[in-house]
Structure formats: C-alpha cells, structure tokens
Design a protein around this motif. Structure first.
Motif, PDB file in Angstrom:
ATOM      1  N   LEU A  16       0.832  -1.204   0.000  1.00 41.36           N
ATOM      2  CA  LEU A  16       0.000   0.000   0.000  1.00 41.36           C
ATOM      3  C   LEU A  16       0.867   1.256   0.000  1.00 41.36           C
ATOM      4  N   PHE A  17       2.143   1.109   0.345  1.00 41.46           N
ATOM      5  CA  PHE A  17       3.074   2.232   0.428  1.00 41.46           C
ATOM      6  C   PHE A  17       4.078   2.181  -0.711  1.00 41.46           C
ATOM      7  N   ASN A  18       4.899   3.193  -0.778  1.00 37.97           N
ATOM      8  CA  ASN A  18       6.055   3.268  -1.679  1.00 37.97           C
ATOM      9  C   ASN A  18       5.774   2.789  -3.101  1.00 37.97           C
ATOM     10  N   GLU A  19       6.476   1.738  -3.532  1.00 36.09           N
ATOM     11  CA  GLU A  19       6.381   1.283  -4.914  1.00 36.09           C
ATOM     12  C   GLU A  19       5.023   0.683  -5.259  1.00 36.09           C
ATOM     13  N   GLY A  20       4.211   0.395  -4.265  1.00 39.14           N
ATOM     14  CA  GLY A  20       2.876  -0.143  -4.507  1.00 39.14           C
ATOM     15  C   GLY A  20       1.923   0.982  -4.888  1.00 39.14           C
ATOM     16  N   LEU A  21       0.951   1.237  -4.011  1.00 41.62           N
ATOM     17  CA  LEU A  21      -0.027   2.303  -4.274  1.00 41.62           C
ATOM     18  C   LEU A  21       0.509   3.680  -3.912  1.00 41.62           C
ATOM     19  N   GLY A  22       1.580   3.725  -3.148  1.00 41.57           N
ATOM     20  CA  GLY A  22       2.184   5.005  -2.792  1.00 41.57           C
ATOM     21  C   GLY A  22       1.419   5.799  -1.754  1.00 41.57           C
ATOM     22  N   LEU A  23       0.667   5.113  -0.883  1.00 39.20           N
ATOM     23  CA  LEU A  23      -0.071   5.818   0.156  1.00 39.20           C
ATOM     24  C   LEU A  23       0.890   6.413   1.174  1.00 39.20           C
ATOM     25  N   ASP A  24       0.446   7.503   1.813  1.00 37.70           N
ATOM     26  CA  ASP A  24       1.240   8.091   2.884  1.00 37.70           C
ATOM     27  C   ASP A  24       0.491   7.920   4.210  1.00 37.70           C
ATOM     28  N   SER A  25       1.056   8.431   5.281  1.00 40.26           N
ATOM     29  CA  SER A  25       0.472   8.225   6.602  1.00 40.26           C
ATOM     30  C   SER A  25      -0.917   8.855   6.736  1.00 40.26           C
ATOM     31  N   ILE A  26      -1.143   9.971   6.087  1.00 43.05           N
ATOM     32  CA  ILE A  26      -2.472  10.613   6.123  1.00 43.05           C
ATOM     33  C   ILE A  26      -3.504   9.733   5.418  1.00 43.05           C
ATOM     34  N   ASP A  27      -3.112   9.153   4.281  1.00 39.05           N
ATOM     35  CA  ASP A  27      -4.010   8.236   3.560  1.00 39.05           C
ATOM     36  C   ASP A  27      -4.389   7.056   4.452  1.00 39.05           C
ATOM     37  N   VAL A  28      -3.413   6.515   5.160  1.00 40.10           N
ATOM     38  CA  VAL A  28      -3.669   5.357   6.014  1.00 40.10           C
ATOM     39  C   VAL A  28      -4.595   5.738   7.170  1.00 40.10           C
ATOM     40  N   ILE A  42      -0.421  -4.766   9.404  1.00 38.52           N
ATOM     41  CA  ILE A  42      -1.839  -4.710   9.043  1.00 38.52           C
ATOM     42  C   ILE A  42      -2.021  -3.998   7.705  1.00 38.52           C
ATOM     43  N   PHE A  43      -1.338  -2.871   7.526  1.00 38.14           N
ATOM     44  CA  PHE A  43      -1.506  -2.054   6.330  1.00 38.14           C
ATOM     45  C   PHE A  43      -0.433  -2.319   5.273  1.00 38.14           C
ATOM     46  N   GLN A  44       0.220  -3.461   5.348  1.00 41.61           N
ATOM     47  CA  GLN A  44       1.257  -3.790   4.365  1.00 41.61           C
ATOM     48  C   GLN A  44       0.662  -3.929   2.969  1.00 41.61           C
ATOM     49  N   SER A  45      -0.499  -4.550   2.868  1.00 44.00           N
ATOM     50  CA  SER A  45      -1.148  -4.762   1.576  1.00 44.00           C
ATOM     51  C   SER A  45      -2.653  -4.848   1.794  1.00 44.00           C
ATOM     52  N   LEU A  46      -3.383  -4.833   0.714  1.00 43.71           N
ATOM     53  CA  LEU A  46      -4.835  -5.006   0.786  1.00 43.71           C
ATOM     54  C   LEU A  46      -5.152  -6.380   1.385  1.00 43.71           C
ATOM     55  N   ARG A  47      -4.371  -7.379   1.021  1.00 48.41           N
ATOM     56  CA  ARG A  47      -4.584  -8.743   1.521  1.00 48.41           C
ATOM     57  C   ARG A  47      -4.363  -8.806   3.035  1.00 48.41           C
ATOM     58  N   SER A  48      -3.322  -8.155   3.551  1.00 53.14           N
ATOM     59  CA  SER A  48      -3.076  -8.182   4.999  1.00 53.14           C
ATOM     60  C   SER A  48      -4.151  -7.400   5.748  1.00 53.14           C
ATOM     61  N   LEU A  49      -4.620  -6.302   5.160  1.00 54.00           N
ATOM     62  CA  LEU A  49      -5.702  -5.538   5.776  1.00 54.00           C
ATOM     63  C   LEU A  49      -6.989  -6.365   5.812  1.00 54.00           C
ATOM     64  N   ALA A  50      -7.287  -7.059   4.719  1.00 49.49           N
ATOM     65  CA  ALA A  50      -8.490  -7.900   4.664  1.00 49.49           C
ATOM     66  C   ALA A  50      -8.426  -9.018   5.700  1.00 49.49           C
ATOM     67  N   ALA A  51      -7.261  -9.613   5.887  1.00 49.68           N
ATOM     68  CA  ALA A  51      -7.110 -10.677   6.884  1.00 49.68           C
ATOM     69  C   ALA A  51      -7.366 -10.131   8.286  1.00 49.68           C
ATOM     70  N   HIS A  52      -6.854  -8.934   8.564  1.00 43.40           N
ATOM     71  CA  HIS A  52      -7.068  -8.313   9.874  1.00 43.40           C
ATOM     72  C   HIS A  52      -8.547  -7.991  10.084  1.00 43.40           C
ATOM     73  N   VAL A  53      -9.180  -7.420   9.067  1.00 39.67           N
ATOM     74  CA  VAL A  53     -10.606  -7.087   9.165  1.00 39.67           C
ATOM     75  C   VAL A  53     -11.421  -8.344   9.387  1.00 39.67           C
ATOM     76  N   ALA A  54     -11.126  -9.404   8.649  1.00 39.88           N
ATOM     77  CA  ALA A  54     -11.869 -10.650   8.783  1.00 39.88           C
ATOM     78  C   ALA A  54     -11.804 -11.202  10.203  1.00 39.88           C
ATOM     79  N   GLN A  55     -10.672 -11.024  10.873  1.00 39.49           N
ATOM     80  CA  GLN A  55     -10.516 -11.523  12.237  1.00 39.49           C
ATOM     81  C   GLN A  55     -11.173 -10.651  13.287  1.00 39.49           C
ATOM     82  N   HIS A  56     -11.283  -9.336  13.039  1.00 43.02           N
ATOM     83  CA  HIS A  56     -11.692  -8.417  14.087  1.00 43.02           C
ATOM     84  C   HIS A  56     -13.003  -7.669  13.836  1.00 43.02           C
ATOM     85  N   ARG A  57     -13.624  -7.854  12.718  1.00 44.14           N
ATOM     86  CA  ARG A  57     -14.839  -7.096  12.410  1.00 44.14           C
ATOM     87  C   ARG A  57     -15.991  -7.501  13.324  1.00 44.14           C
ATOM     88  N   THR A  58     -16.868  -6.523  13.572  1.00 41.67           N
ATOM     89  CA  THR A  58     -18.070  -6.795  14.360  1.00 41.67           C
ATOM     90  C   THR A  58     -19.331  -6.570  13.532  1.00 41.67           C
TER      91      THR A  58
END
Length: 98
Positions: free
Chosen positions: A44-56, A81-97
């Motif tokens: 989600l950062f740098n060479e990927g989507l290039g998001l910054d801390s404000i985006d996150v 958690i925010f390394q990739s869309l896949r890691s974020l989805a895994a975290h959400v799947a475990q913790h969503r209410t």
C-alpha cells in the motif's frame, strides 16, 4: 494490476472482502484508478499504491466505521496490518463486528 479475468499477477483472484476493501480504498482516498486494478498483495506504500500516513489514517477511519472495529494509531502491528490489501483484509476478517 489485475488481468481481465480478475486474477492478480500472483495468480490469486481477490477475495470478496479484498474487493470490498479495494472499493472502499478507491472511494475514500479518491484514487485515480479502479478498485479491480489493485493487486491485493501489492504494497500500500512506496512502490505499490504510494499511500502516505495521512491516507492510512483516512483508510483506518473508514474501515473502523464500516466494519465496527478499532484501528489504533499506536498499534505496534499497523505496519503489518496495512502492508497490503490482503493483509488488511485478513485483519478485518478476524476483528470485524459488522
């Protein structure tokens, strides 16, 4: 980038939650791309989507509201958690209410 059949360069098609989060990401951050163009395993950062801390921070707020979970700025696991869309989805799947 994904191919026309929905598979990503690593060959795995995005899960339903990954696709949902990609839509949320594009909408919340007004990205100049389509959700299906996001490789779930790309950074989600740098060479990927290039998001910054404000985006996150904006993304974390949207995810927290939509899925009824708490994402804290001081969480030591945020980088993972925010390394990739896949890691974020895994975290959400475990913790969503919702």
């Amino acid at each position: 980038m994904s191919s026309p059949n929905g598979a990503t360069p690593n060959g795995a098609a995005p899960s339903a939650l990954e696709s949902e989060l990609a839509d949320l990401l594009v909408g919340a951050l007004n990205l100049d791309m389509k959700a299906n163009e996001i490789d779930p395993s790309a950074s989600l950062f740098n060479e990927g989507l290039g998001l910054d801390s404000i985006d996150v921070l904006e993304l974390a707020l949207e995810v927290s509201q939509r899925y009824g979970m708490q994402l804290r700025a001081d969480d030591e696991n945020n980088h993972a958690i925010f390394q990739s869309l896949r890691s974020l989805a895994a975290h959400v799947a475990q913790h969503r209410t919702k």
